[in-house]
Design a protein around this motif. Sequence first.
Motif, PDB file in Angstrom:
ATOM      1  N   GLN A  69       0.748  -1.117   0.065  1.00 40.21           N
ATOM      2  CA  GLN A  69      -0.075  -0.023  -0.038  1.00 40.21           C
ATOM      3  C   GLN A  69       0.865   1.190   0.238  1.00 40.21           C
ATOM      4  O   GLN A  69       0.737   2.207  -0.603  1.00 40.21           O
ATOM      5  N   GLN A  70       1.817   1.186   0.691  1.00 41.49           N
ATOM      6  CA  GLN A  70       2.637   2.443   0.807  1.00 41.49           C
ATOM      7  C   GLN A  70       3.469   2.782  -0.751  1.00 41.49           C
ATOM      8  O   GLN A  70       3.328   3.592  -1.161  1.00 41.49           O
ATOM      9  N   TRP A  71       3.796   1.513  -1.453  1.00 43.44           N
ATOM     10  CA  TRP A  71       4.333   1.598  -2.722  1.00 43.44           C
ATOM     11  C   TRP A  71       3.143   2.143  -3.607  1.00 43.44           C
ATOM     12  O   TRP A  71       3.549   3.246  -4.377  1.00 43.44           O
ATOM     13  N   VAL A  72       1.997   1.533  -3.582  1.00 45.49           N
ATOM     14  CA  VAL A  72       0.952   2.305  -4.466  1.00 45.49           C
ATOM     15  C   VAL A  72       0.689   3.837  -3.920  1.00 45.49           C
ATOM     16  O   VAL A  72       0.550   4.468  -5.127  1.00 45.49           O
ATOM     17  N   ASN A  73       0.816   4.150  -3.030  1.00 50.08           N
ATOM     18  CA  ASN A  73       0.402   5.536  -2.566  1.00 50.08           C
ATOM     19  C   ASN A  73       1.704   6.386  -3.080  1.00 50.08           C
ATOM     20  O   ASN A  73       1.384   7.607  -3.325  1.00 50.08           O
ATOM     21  N   ARG A  74       2.681   6.037  -2.808  1.00 51.27           N
ATOM     22  CA  ARG A  74       3.990   6.715  -3.257  1.00 51.27           C
ATOM     23  C   ARG A  74       3.954   6.876  -4.676  1.00 51.27           C
ATOM     24  O   ARG A  74       4.054   8.354  -5.193  1.00 51.27           O
ATOM     25  N   ASN A  75       3.435   6.035  -5.581  1.00 52.52           N
ATOM     26  CA  ASN A  75       3.407   6.460  -6.937  1.00 52.52           C
ATOM     27  C   ASN A  75       2.217   7.206  -7.260  1.00 52.52           C
ATOM     28  O   ASN A  75       2.322   7.994  -8.110  1.00 52.52           O
ATOM     29  N   ARG A  76       1.113   7.050  -6.807  1.00 59.82           N
ATOM     30  CA  ARG A  76      -0.175   7.937  -6.890  1.00 59.82           C
ATOM     31  C   ARG A  76       0.372   9.229  -6.394  1.00 59.82           C
ATOM     32  O   ARG A  76      -0.004  10.096  -7.067  1.00 59.82           O
ATOM     33  N   ASP A  77       0.894   9.628  -5.514  1.00 59.07           N
ATOM     34  CA  ASP A  77       1.396  10.763  -5.041  1.00 59.07           C
ATOM     35  C   ASP A  77       2.370  11.420  -5.919  1.00 59.07           C
ATOM     36  O   ASP A  77       2.166  12.741  -6.389  1.00 59.07           O
ATOM     37  N   GLU A  78       3.289  10.750  -6.460  1.00 59.30           N
ATOM     38  CA  GLU A  78       4.093  11.357  -7.568  1.00 59.30           C
ATOM     39  C   GLU A  78       3.373  11.833  -8.860  1.00 59.30           C
ATOM     40  O   GLU A  78       3.738  12.823  -9.339  1.00 59.30           O
ATOM     41  N   ILE A  79       2.551  10.986  -9.284  1.00 59.14           N
ATOM     42  CA  ILE A  79       1.674  11.204 -10.514  1.00 59.14           C
ATOM     43  C   ILE A  79       0.832  12.333 -10.255  1.00 59.14           C
ATOM     44  O   ILE A  79       0.851  13.297 -10.750  1.00 59.14           O
ATOM     45  N   GLN A  80       0.230  12.729  -9.188  1.00 56.29           N
ATOM     46  CA  GLN A  80      -0.657  13.851  -8.893  1.00 56.29           C
ATOM     47  C   GLN A  80      -0.166  14.846  -8.613  1.00 56.29           C
ATOM     48  O   GLN A  80      -0.320  16.126  -9.042  1.00 56.29           O
ATOM     49  N   LYS A  81       1.095  15.009  -7.900  1.00 56.66           N
ATOM     50  CA  LYS A  81       2.250  16.223  -7.848  1.00 56.66           C
ATOM     51  C   LYS A  81       2.855  16.758  -9.150  1.00 56.66           C
ATOM     52  O   LYS A  81       2.822  17.852  -9.301  1.00 56.66           O
ATOM     53  N   THR A  82       3.097  15.665 -10.026  1.00 57.47           N
ATOM     54  CA  THR A  82       3.655  16.161 -11.368  1.00 57.47           C
ATOM     55  C   THR A  82       2.232  16.806 -11.979  1.00 57.47           C
ATOM     56  O   THR A  82       2.760  17.846 -12.861  1.00 57.47           O
ATOM     57  N   GLU A  83       1.164  16.059 -11.971  1.00 59.88           N
ATOM     58  CA  GLU A  83       0.151  16.831 -12.720  1.00 59.88           C
ATOM     59  C   GLU A  83      -0.288  18.290 -12.312  1.00 59.88           C
ATOM     60  O   GLU A  83      -0.320  19.298 -12.926  1.00 59.88           O
TER      61      GLU A  83
END
Length: 351
Positions: free
Chosen positions: A158-172
């Motif tokens: 879950q931490q791995w999924v959340n980290r990748n979600r956060d990176e995509i959202q911050k980039t956008e």
Amino acid sequence: MKRLFSYLLLLLTTTAYSADSAVFLQYHHVSEHTPRSTSVTPDQLQQHLDYLDDNGFSVKSIVDVVDSIRDGKPLPDKTIVITFDDAFKDIYENAFPLLKEKGYPFTIFVAIGPVDKNYHQYLSWEQLREMGQRGATIANHSITHSHMVVKHPGETQQQWVNRNRDEIQKTEARIKQQTGQSVKLFAWPFGEANPELRQLLVSMGYVGFGQQSGVVGSLSDFTLLPRYPMAADYAEMRGFRTKVNSLPLPIAKQRPDSAMVRDDNLKPSLTLELAEGDFQKNQLKCYASNAGEVPVKWLDDKKTRFSTVTPNNLPVGRSRYNCTAPSMDGRHYYWYSHQWLRLNKDGTAID
């Protein structure tokens, strides 16, 4: 209901593939002074653009093309989308003037970390805004351009999924803040994705792009759309002409639906089920990046299902199986590519 009707119409006709497909081209550097493995020269890009201009191709906006294919709307024959990954400065210096002269739209998938840090080799936000005002789509390529499939030490699922979600959202959010654009198109760093990440992208409402060769059509996986990489020998004009005139090999089902190579199966088999199309099944051939041409095994009398496998263990890193078949008139190739990813023993990936 509208999408179902479009899908049924696709299966019943042999001309629909050319009307609802597009070739996406992927570039990185445009320079004579950067690594050849990720570069075309300005002269090569000029040759590519001149060929498209001289031979009746329609270079379209990535947003318009993706929306048209997903919604079952027709596209002009010979539709092309031009993309660049990573946001290198030589795009502005060497590619932008050529594209501007042709009036061609293009896309830059931006890894924002080097841009925010003002790295010398990368574009500035000012340059990205200028190109955005002149027809460029600015899209998401993460912050760090890391291997997103790899978990950090001690990281839970879950931490791995959340980290990748956060990176995509911050980039956008950063792209929107700096350019005003937010198109929710994402290019996977290194073209690497697994089923969990692809499902994450779906849940976020994004379309994803890989780095495997092939043509985008209505049966394509919109979490991992193909693009033809343009660099080194792959950018030579003979191959370029073949690729921009190619069509999507219509894959109705595939197994496995994953790029990941398991340590207990280093010679993975790929099974594909074909939809109808205007191609010569008897001439279908497959190739593995580590073995050249590999056998095609038909699994039914009607030749709708086949499998293919490499005779050699896939190496650590990224590999591909490519399958192609000529059209009935012999003027085009139908093309499909599946990317494989084998990690190191410790679960890390290589660049």
